[in-house]
Write an enzyme that holds these catalytic residues in place. Structure first.
Site, PDB file in Angstrom:
ATOM      1  N   ALA A   1      -5.568 -37.048  33.406  1.00 49.60           N
ATOM      2  CA  ALA A   1      -4.441 -36.488  32.454  1.00 49.60           C
ATOM      3  C   ALA A   1      -4.396 -37.056  31.142  1.00 49.60           C
ATOM      4  O   ALA A   1      -4.181 -38.558  31.137  1.00 49.60           O
ATOM      5  CB  ALA A   1      -3.300 -36.479  33.334  1.00 49.60           C
TER       6      ALA A   1
ATOM      7  N   ARG B   1      -6.491 -52.374  27.520  1.00 48.99           N
ATOM      8  CA  ARG B   1      -5.142 -52.145  27.437  1.00 48.99           C
ATOM      9  C   ARG B   1      -4.748 -53.671  27.851  1.00 48.99           C
ATOM     10  O   ARG B   1      -5.346 -54.705  28.235  1.00 48.99           O
ATOM     11  CB  ARG B   1      -4.974 -51.319  28.711  1.00 48.99           C
ATOM     12  CG  ARG B   1      -5.244 -51.786  30.068  1.00 48.99           C
ATOM     13  CD  ARG B   1      -4.979 -50.885  31.051  1.00 48.99           C
ATOM     14  NE  ARG B   1      -5.327 -51.491  32.291  1.00 48.99           N
ATOM     15  CZ  ARG B   1      -5.651 -50.826  33.508  1.00 48.99           C
ATOM     16  NH1 ARG B   1      -5.507 -49.517  33.495  1.00 48.99           N
ATOM     17  NH2 ARG B   1      -5.917 -51.669  34.642  1.00 48.99           N
TER      18      ARG B   1
ATOM     19  N   ARG C   1       2.507   0.198   0.495  1.00 52.76           N
ATOM     20  CA  ARG C   1       3.175   0.587   1.744  1.00 52.76           C
ATOM     21  C   ARG C   1       3.275  -0.436   2.906  1.00 52.76           C
ATOM     22  O   ARG C   1       4.033  -0.538   3.952  1.00 52.76           O
ATOM     23  CB  ARG C   1       2.959   1.858   2.444  1.00 52.76           C
ATOM     24  CG  ARG C   1       3.421   3.198   1.344  1.00 52.76           C
ATOM     25  CD  ARG C   1       2.696   4.407   1.738  1.00 52.76           C
ATOM     26  NE  ARG C   1       1.352   4.652   1.554  1.00 52.76           N
ATOM     27  CZ  ARG C   1       0.704   5.809   1.647  1.00 52.76           C
ATOM     28  NH1 ARG C   1       1.224   6.634   2.500  1.00 52.76           N
ATOM     29  NH2 ARG C   1      -0.407   5.902   1.124  1.00 52.76           N
TER      30      ARG C   1
ATOM     31  N   GLU D   1      -3.234  18.150  -0.304  1.00 54.82           N
ATOM     32  CA  GLU D   1      -2.537  17.011  -0.021  1.00 54.82           C
ATOM     33  C   GLU D   1      -0.904  17.348   0.575  1.00 54.82           C
ATOM     34  O   GLU D   1      -0.619  18.368  -0.066  1.00 54.82           O
ATOM     35  CB  GLU D   1      -2.497  15.995  -1.085  1.00 54.82           C
ATOM     36  CG  GLU D   1      -3.684  15.401  -1.409  1.00 54.82           C
ATOM     37  CD  GLU D   1      -4.552  14.784  -0.116  1.00 54.82           C
ATOM     38  OE1 GLU D   1      -3.584  13.992   0.270  1.00 54.82           O
ATOM     39  OE2 GLU D   1      -5.522  15.178   0.406  1.00 54.82           O
TER      40      GLU D   1
ATOM     41  N   ASN E   1     -10.806 -37.880  17.240  1.00 54.21           N
ATOM     42  CA  ASN E   1     -11.967 -37.569  16.495  1.00 54.21           C
ATOM     43  C   ASN E   1     -11.854 -37.530  15.132  1.00 54.21           C
ATOM     44  O   ASN E   1     -12.900 -37.240  14.383  1.00 54.21           O
ATOM     45  CB  ASN E   1     -12.456 -36.171  16.855  1.00 54.21           C
ATOM     46  CG  ASN E   1     -11.362 -35.044  16.447  1.00 54.21           C
ATOM     47  OD1 ASN E   1     -10.214 -35.375  16.361  1.00 54.21           O
ATOM     48  ND2 ASN E   1     -11.911 -33.799  16.346  1.00 54.21           N
TER      49      ASN E   1
ATOM     50  N   ALA F   1      -9.583   0.214  -3.110  1.00 54.18           N
ATOM     51  CA  ALA F   1      -9.093  -0.197  -4.254  1.00 54.18           C
ATOM     52  C   ALA F   1      -7.641   0.225  -4.465  1.00 54.18           C
ATOM     53  O   ALA F   1      -6.968   0.084  -5.354  1.00 54.18           O
ATOM     54  CB  ALA F   1      -9.804   0.525  -5.496  1.00 54.18           C
TER      55      ALA F   1
HETATM   56  C1  UD1 Z   1      -5.852  10.247   2.058  1.00 59.15           C
HETATM   57  C2  UD1 Z   1      -6.520  11.688   1.754  1.00 59.15           C
HETATM   58  C3  UD1 Z   1      -5.731  12.602   2.716  1.00 59.15           C
HETATM   59  C4  UD1 Z   1      -6.171  12.250   4.293  1.00 59.15           C
HETATM   60  C5  UD1 Z   1      -5.792  10.539   4.492  1.00 59.15           C
HETATM   61  C6  UD1 Z   1      -6.402  10.202   5.763  1.00 59.15           C
HETATM   62  C7  UD1 Z   1      -6.996  12.006  -0.632  1.00 59.15           C
HETATM   63  C8  UD1 Z   1      -6.438  12.412  -1.830  1.00 59.15           C
HETATM   64  N1  UD1 Z   1      -6.066  11.901   0.383  1.00 59.15           N
HETATM   65  O1  UD1 Z   1      -4.477  10.141   1.784  1.00 59.15           O
HETATM   66  O2  UD1 Z   1      -6.198  13.963   2.590  1.00 59.15           O
HETATM   67  O3  UD1 Z   1      -5.689  12.890   5.116  1.00 59.15           O
HETATM   68  O4  UD1 Z   1      -6.229   9.674   3.446  1.00 59.15           O
HETATM   69  O5  UD1 Z   1      -6.011   8.809   6.052  1.00 59.15           O
HETATM   70  O6  UD1 Z   1      -8.071  11.494  -0.509  1.00 59.15           O
HETATM   71  N2  UD1 Z   1      -7.910   4.332  -2.874  1.00 59.15           N
HETATM   72  C9  UD1 Z   1      -8.761   3.685  -3.877  1.00 59.15           C
HETATM   73  N3  UD1 Z   1      -8.368   4.032  -5.243  1.00 59.15           N
HETATM   74  C10 UD1 Z   1      -7.577   4.854  -5.379  1.00 59.15           C
HETATM   75  C11 UD1 Z   1      -6.495   5.369  -4.306  1.00 59.15           C
HETATM   76  C12 UD1 Z   1      -6.939   4.880  -3.133  1.00 59.15           C
HETATM   77  O7  UD1 Z   1      -9.691   3.060  -3.629  1.00 59.15           O
HETATM   78  O8  UD1 Z   1      -7.160   5.157  -6.608  1.00 59.15           O
HETATM   79  C13 UD1 Z   1      -8.342   4.102  -1.413  1.00 59.15           C
HETATM   80  C14 UD1 Z   1      -7.496   2.905  -0.653  1.00 59.15           C
HETATM   81  O9  UD1 Z   1      -7.593   1.743  -0.745  1.00 59.15           O
HETATM   82  C15 UD1 Z   1      -7.471   3.501   0.813  1.00 59.15           C
HETATM   83  C16 UD1 Z   1      -8.248   5.018   0.544  1.00 59.15           C
HETATM   84  O10 UD1 Z   1      -8.649   4.946  -0.692  1.00 59.15           O
HETATM   85  O11 UD1 Z   1      -8.399   2.840   1.485  1.00 59.15           O
HETATM   86  C17 UD1 Z   1      -7.201   6.102   0.735  1.00 59.15           C
HETATM   87  O12 UD1 Z   1      -6.098   5.861   0.081  1.00 59.15           O
HETATM   88  P1  UD1 Z   1      -4.722   6.372   0.539  1.00 59.15           P
HETATM   89  O13 UD1 Z   1      -3.783   6.244  -0.580  1.00 59.15           O
HETATM   90  O14 UD1 Z   1      -4.214   5.712   1.456  1.00 59.15           O
HETATM   91  O15 UD1 Z   1      -4.616   7.753   0.747  1.00 59.15           O
HETATM   92  P2  UD1 Z   1      -3.684   8.676   1.632  1.00 59.15           P
HETATM   93  O16 UD1 Z   1      -2.477   8.984   1.155  1.00 59.15           O
HETATM   94  O17 UD1 Z   1      -3.550   7.944   2.879  1.00 59.15           O
HETATM   95 CA    CA Z   2      -4.455   5.933   3.707  1.00 59.49          CA
END
Ligand code: UD1
Ligand code: CA
Length: 449
Positions: free
Chosen positions: A365, A425, A16, A157, A371, A11
């Site tokens: 060839a 032809r 990025r 984090e 089709n 979600a």
């Molecule tokens: C997260 C971890 C971090 C870990 C890294 C590994 C947390 C706080 N941090 O950081 O410790 O090293 O992944 O890849 O968990 N997502 C949601 N809802 C939200 C936020 C995120 O569903 O509100 C989902 C994103 O779609 C994604 C996943 O959670 O698939 C991870 O979120 P992302 O923001 O990528 O976390 P990272 O900063 O990578």
């Molecule tokens: Ca991530």
């Protein structure tokens, strides 16, 4: 075995990636990141899989629903963090009391083998088990504050870490497992007083320790847990996937003189004894049987190639192409939804779409299966031992009988009986001396101007 369920987080905004396509619908090895995460959960025997999607990307929800069914998708109304996201799944799992696996949908190289040790740690008495890894460049990953043995004290984090903590190379992959009821209970205590103002899933570790629960960490190779946040990481994940697939194909007896130029899909099957020349791309759904040769610069997708067949160079096999044993498909030939029986030759510049070609038939060839009329697709069937003259247009629906021939340049609009010759032809006209008279006239004209 304790029952297992999985919550897959998808979600996030994925900003990025800077792409209009939601992050988790990008692909590695021809399979979306989301499907890969679901595949891993599936392979681990999860009886329930819940995908947490965001209201901002209906495509993600639709994709997950199409695969897992209506009840398998929950919405996180706002992306307030990974902890908040897991809580969105609580209601859907209200009647579930087994072990919960939490995984992020943006970790495409994760597989069941990498995750299984988490459940082993659970079986050995850990209340929670976290999958960690040692990062070559820890960057923005959460850092693991480790204790004695395999104990994990907390996860910090990167944005909240002290300079000392940032030196730690043990990182959080994002995958953890524990009893569903415990996890949802711990999540209730998670606050958002941190650098991002988010509810971090990772805070449950510190909270569990405060309650004297046992949290264990299990380490996976970095290549398995690479997180994708930007296009460069997606490309890196693809490269790692391809490297693994190439190595395993070589180990299984596939010959590839330039493996670094061959692209695999997640489900490519090449039997031992297949030769793949340089610069070949396998899209999803390809099966190539022993002794077949895929020559350089060919693109295959949804195709089956039987033993001893030769495909390419520069051939394109599209979904539904079935190439029989010993058949030849040569340069600039496209085949779609069509079966070539054994020994068929379509060697140059042809389109064979929607139909079949019987055994040993030779297709000249420039032959085209016409089709499509702009609305519907129609079938063309050519029998065995036939001979299709060069540049024949077969206007579907049409059948050419066994042993029949068509004259070069023919437009075939009616069925051709077995063993007949069909000519469609214009007749040739000859004008004796015409060329000479023409040239003389032209030369005369030049002199006058
Ligand atoms: C997260 C971890 C971090 C870990 C890294 C590994 C947390 C706080 N941090 O950081 O410790 O090293 O992944 O890849 O968990 N997502 C949601 N809802 C939200 C936020 C995120 O569903 O509100 C989902 C994103 O779609 C994604 C996943 O959670 O698939 C991870 O979120 P992302 O923001 O990528 O976390 P990272 O900063 O990578
Ligand atoms: Ca991530």
């Amino acid at each position: 075995m304790t029952e297992r369920a999985a919550v897959i987080l998808a979600a996030g905004q994925g900003t990025r990636m800077r792409s209009p396509l939601p992050k988790v619908l990008h692909k590695v090895g021809g399979r979306t990141l989301l499907d890969r995460a679901i595949d891993a959960a599936d392979a681990l025997g999860c009886v329930r899989i819940v995908v947490v999607a965001g209201p901002h990307s209906p495509q993600v929800s639709a994709h997950a629903r199409a695969r897992l069914g209506e009840g398998a998708v929950v919405l996180q109304d706002r992306p307030l963090g990974t902890g908040h996201a897991v809580r969105a799944a609580e209601h859907a799992l209200a009647d579930f009391s087994g072990d919960l696996l939490v995984a992020y949908a943006d970790t495409p190289l994760l597989d069941a083998d990498a995750v299984a040790p988490l459940f082993e740690a659970r079986a050995k008495g850990a209340d929670l088990a976290v999958l960690g890894f040692y990062a070559a460049d820890a960057g923005a990953y959460g850092r693991l504050i480790l204790g004695e043995g395999d104990a994990l004290h907390r996860i910090v984090e990167a944005k909240d870490a002290s300079p000392d903590e940032l030196q730690i190379s043990a990182c959080n992959s994002g995958v953890l497992a524990g009893p569903a009821t415990l996890l949802f209970d711990l999540l209730k205590a998670v606050r958002n007083d941190n650098a991002k103002g988010e509810y971090y899933l990772t805070d449950v570790i510190g909270l569990a320790r405060d309650r004297d629960l046992k949290v264990s960490v299990v380490f996976a190779p970095e290549a398995r847990v690479l997180g994708v946040n930007a296009q460069a990481e997606l490309a890196a994940a693809e490269a790692a996937f391809q490297e693994t697939r190439r190595a395993s194909a070589l180990a299984q007896g596939v010959s590839m003189p330039a493996p670094e130029t061959v692209m695999f899909a997640y489900d490519t099957v090449l039997e031992p004894g297949v030769l793949v020349e340089p610069y070949v791309v396998f899209g999803p759904g390809v099966m190539v049987r022993s002794g077949a040769v895929i020559r350089a610069f060919s693109h295959l997708e949804g195709a089956e190639v039987d033993p001893g067949a030769i495909v390419g160079p520069y051939a394109r096999l599209r979904p539904g192409a079935r190439i029989g044993a010993g058949a030849h498909v040569g340069n600039f030939v496209e085949i779609k939804q069509a079966r070539l029986e054994e020994g068929v030759k379509v060697n140059h510049l042809s389109y064979i779409g929607d139909g079949s070609i019987g055994a040993r038939t030779n297709v000249g060839a420039g032959t085209i299966f016409c089709n499509y009329d702009g609305f519907d697709k129609f079938q063309t069937h050519v029998g065995a031992d036939a001979f299709i003259g060069s540049n024949t247009a077969l206007v579907a629906p049409v059948r050419v009988g066994a042993g029949a021939m068509t004259g070069s340049g023919s437009v075939i609009t009616q069925d051709v009986p077995d063993n007949a010759l069909a000519l469609g032809r214009a007749r040739q006209v000859e004008k004796r001396g015409w060329a000479d008279r023409f040239r003389a006239l032209k030369r005369e004209g030049r002199k006058q101007t």
